[in-house]
Design an enzyme around this catalytic site. Structure first.
Site, short mmCIF file in Angstrom:
data_model
loop_
_atom_site.label_atom_id
_atom_site.label_comp_id
_atom_site.label_asym_id
_atom_site.label_seq_id
_atom_site.Cartn_x
_atom_site.Cartn_y
_atom_site.Cartn_z
N TYR A 183 -12.78 18.68 -16.37
CA TYR A 183 -13.19 17.29 -16.32
C TYR A 183 -14.40 17.13 -15.39
O TYR A 183 -14.39 17.62 -14.26
CB TYR A 183 -12.01 16.44 -15.83
CG TYR A 183 -12.33 14.99 -15.71
CD1 TYR A 183 -12.66 14.24 -16.83
CD2 TYR A 183 -12.34 14.36 -14.46
CE1 TYR A 183 -12.99 12.90 -16.72
CE2 TYR A 183 -12.67 13.01 -14.35
CZ TYR A 183 -13.00 12.30 -15.48
OH TYR A 183 -13.32 10.98 -15.37
N ARG A 202 0.85 -1.20 0.00
CA ARG A 202 0.00 0.00 0.00
C ARG A 202 0.88 1.24 0.00
O ARG A 202 0.56 2.26 -0.59
CB ARG A 202 -0.96 0.01 1.21
CG ARG A 202 -1.69 1.34 1.36
CD ARG A 202 -3.01 1.30 2.10
NE ARG A 202 -3.08 0.37 3.20
CZ ARG A 202 -2.51 0.54 4.40
NH1 ARG A 202 -1.82 1.63 4.66
NH2 ARG A 202 -2.65 -0.38 5.34
N LYS A 249 -5.13 8.00 -19.59
CA LYS A 249 -5.31 8.58 -20.92
C LYS A 249 -4.02 8.47 -21.74
O LYS A 249 -3.64 7.37 -22.09
CB LYS A 249 -5.80 10.03 -20.78
CG LYS A 249 -6.89 10.22 -19.69
CD LYS A 249 -8.19 9.54 -20.03
CE LYS A 249 -9.19 9.49 -18.86
NZ LYS A 249 -9.47 10.74 -18.20
N ASP A 300 -3.80 20.29 -14.24
CA ASP A 300 -4.19 18.98 -14.77
C ASP A 300 -3.66 18.93 -16.21
O ASP A 300 -4.18 19.59 -17.10
CB ASP A 300 -5.71 18.83 -14.73
CG ASP A 300 -6.18 17.45 -15.19
OD1 ASP A 300 -5.46 16.81 -15.98
OD2 ASP A 300 -7.28 17.03 -14.78
C1 LIG Z 1 -9.99 11.19 -16.98
C2 LIG Z 1 -9.56 12.48 -16.43
C3 LIG Z 1 -9.37 12.65 -15.06
C4 LIG Z 1 -9.67 11.54 -14.05
O1 LIG Z 1 -8.81 10.46 -14.21
P1 LIG Z 1 -9.22 8.93 -13.86
O2 LIG Z 1 -7.95 8.20 -14.16
O3 LIG Z 1 -10.35 8.57 -14.75
O4 LIG Z 1 -9.60 8.91 -12.43
C5 LIG Z 1 -8.93 13.88 -14.60
N1 LIG Z 1 -8.69 14.89 -15.46
C6 LIG Z 1 -8.87 14.77 -16.79
C7 LIG Z 1 -8.59 15.93 -17.68
C8 LIG Z 1 -9.31 13.56 -17.32
O5 LIG Z 1 -9.50 13.46 -18.64
#
Ligand SMILES: *Cc1c(COP(=O)(O)O)cnc(C)c1O
Length: 394
Positions: A111, A59, A208, A183
């Site tokens: 998001y 963990r 992504k 982000d």
């Molecule tokens: C998908 C996404 C997230 C969240 O990520 P997860 O891996 O799905 O929890 C945050 N910010 C953006 C811009 C995203 O496309």
């Protein structure tokens, strides 16, 4: 070459592609395996209490994850990388480091899951967020209160593809003792390096572009700050937001080709955006690579290319026609998410951004016919023909 006093071994690893393949990794000392193994273990033998080889319990840390964290830090040009079980777990950990009464200013076009987390999880805990259009830095400054602790930036924004000036906002925020998290999921570190522009933290949904193959869920935060790294590792350990070694391995496998995939995705997206922009059935096309995009000049300075994401509206904003197009495409897959090698198509108002109330969507300009594309690495002629055929049906 090594006689040259200015030469450093780091120079040999200075290029993005070299870092993508090598940062954080070395052949396994035990076996010589070139690829970091999937250390599928929960615990680690100790010679005596506390006498271990750097890991006690998975963990808290795991060697596959540690290699990935070094790799991601290398890609973002940051001192620390901290991996999480998902992107939102990373956002959650950052927000949990705030205290009741603290205030956050966030992009108004972001998001959907981040919006839900801030509005439905942290607002009831007395951590308040103001959402603003960050294309104008003055509007951001006007939203600051004496309790503002964090500026949450997404750029390009999702799904409206606005471009936000990271460097200007970081300077302004730091003048108010406000820290900045960016982000960087849409751009990836190959196209945009927020830490070099002044950001305190970079958040990734590695699900992504970093993973790139739509086969894992993982998040990460990169930072130069020892204090933030310590706070975030404490969160991972205490709340169990740890990714498993298989997902860490798959992300590590993905980052090795990030630059190659991204180059083709940018090239394909540029081609499709230009085609859509000239199409009579299409209304506004939102792609920072188009010279008509209001953020085009800023994107040229801030990013090394314009990315693989495109949004577009239909002429007359006809939602029924948008849904027909989603139904007609054959090469594009109708699905949420983005950044994989396969091209995806989706309808933000009813899918990724359905958690944003309709009046809020209207306020920010997220229209009912808006279609979002995540452009993959398929043959461009097929992608173009697929979209043209679908547009012919409406
Ligand atoms: C998908 C996404 C997230 C969240 O990520 P997860 O891996 O799905 O929890 C945050 N910010 C953006 C811009 C995203 O496309």
């Amino acid at each position: 070459m090594s006689d040259d006093a200015s030469f450093s071994l780091d120079d040999l690893h200075s290029g993005f592609g070299t870092r993508a393949v090598h940062a954080g990794q070395q052949p396994d000392p035990a076996t010589g395996a070139v690829m970091t193994p999937i250390y599928q273990t929960s615990t680690y033998a100790q010679a005596a209490p506390g006498d271990h080889k750097g890991h006690e319990y998975s963990r808290v840390s795991n060697p596959t994850r540690t290699a990935l964290e070094g790799n991601l830090a290398g890609l973002e040009g940051a001192k620390h990388g901290i991996a999480f079980s998902s992107g939102v777990a990373g956002i959650d950990a950052i927000m949990k480091s705030l205290r009741p009464g603290d205030h956050v200013v966030a992009t108004d076009d972001l998001y959907g899951g981040t919006y839900r987390l801030l509005e439905q999880v942290f607002e009831p805990l007395d951590i308040h967020t103001t959402f603003v259009d960050m294309s104008d830095p003055d509007r951001v400054e006007a939203a600051f209160t004496e309790n503002t602790k964090l500026l949450w930036v997404e750029t390009p924004t999702n799904p409206l593809m606005r471009v936000v000036d990271i460097e200007t906002l970081c300077e302004m925020a730091h003048g108010h003792d406000v820290e900045v998290a960016v982000d960087n999921t849409f751009a990836s570190p190959y196209l945009q390096q927020p830490i070099a522009l002044g950001a305190d933290m970079v958040l990734h949904s590695a699900t992504k572009y970093l993973g790139g193959h739509s086969d894992l869920i993982l998040g990460a935060v990169c930072t130069d700050s020892d204090e933030w790294a310590e706070k975030l590792r404490f969160q991972v350990k205490s709340t169990g937001a740890s990714p498993g070694p298989m997902d860490a391995f798959l992300t590590l496998r993905g980052t090795k080709t990030l630059h190659l995939r991204m180059e083709r995705q940018c090239e394909n997206a540029r081609h499709l955006a230009t085609m859509l922009d000239d199409h009579s059935k299409v209304g506004r096309v939102r792609y920072p690579g188009l010279p008509s995009h209001p953020g085009h000049e800023l994107a040229k300075n801030q990013m090394s290319d314009f990315g693989g994401m495109i949004s577009f509206e239909l002429a007359n904003d006809d939602m029924e026609k948008a849904l027909t197009i989603l139904d007609e495409v054959e090469v594009f897959t109708l699905a949420e998410s983005l950044g994989g090698v396969e091209s995806l198509i989706e309808h933000p108002a009813s899918m990724t951004h359905a958690s944003i109330p309709a009046d809020e969507r209207e306020k920010i300009g997220l229209s009912d016919s808006l279609i979002r594309l995540s452009v993959g690495v398929e043959t461009i002629d097929n992608l173009e023909a697929d979209l043209r055929r679908a547009l012919d049906q409406v």
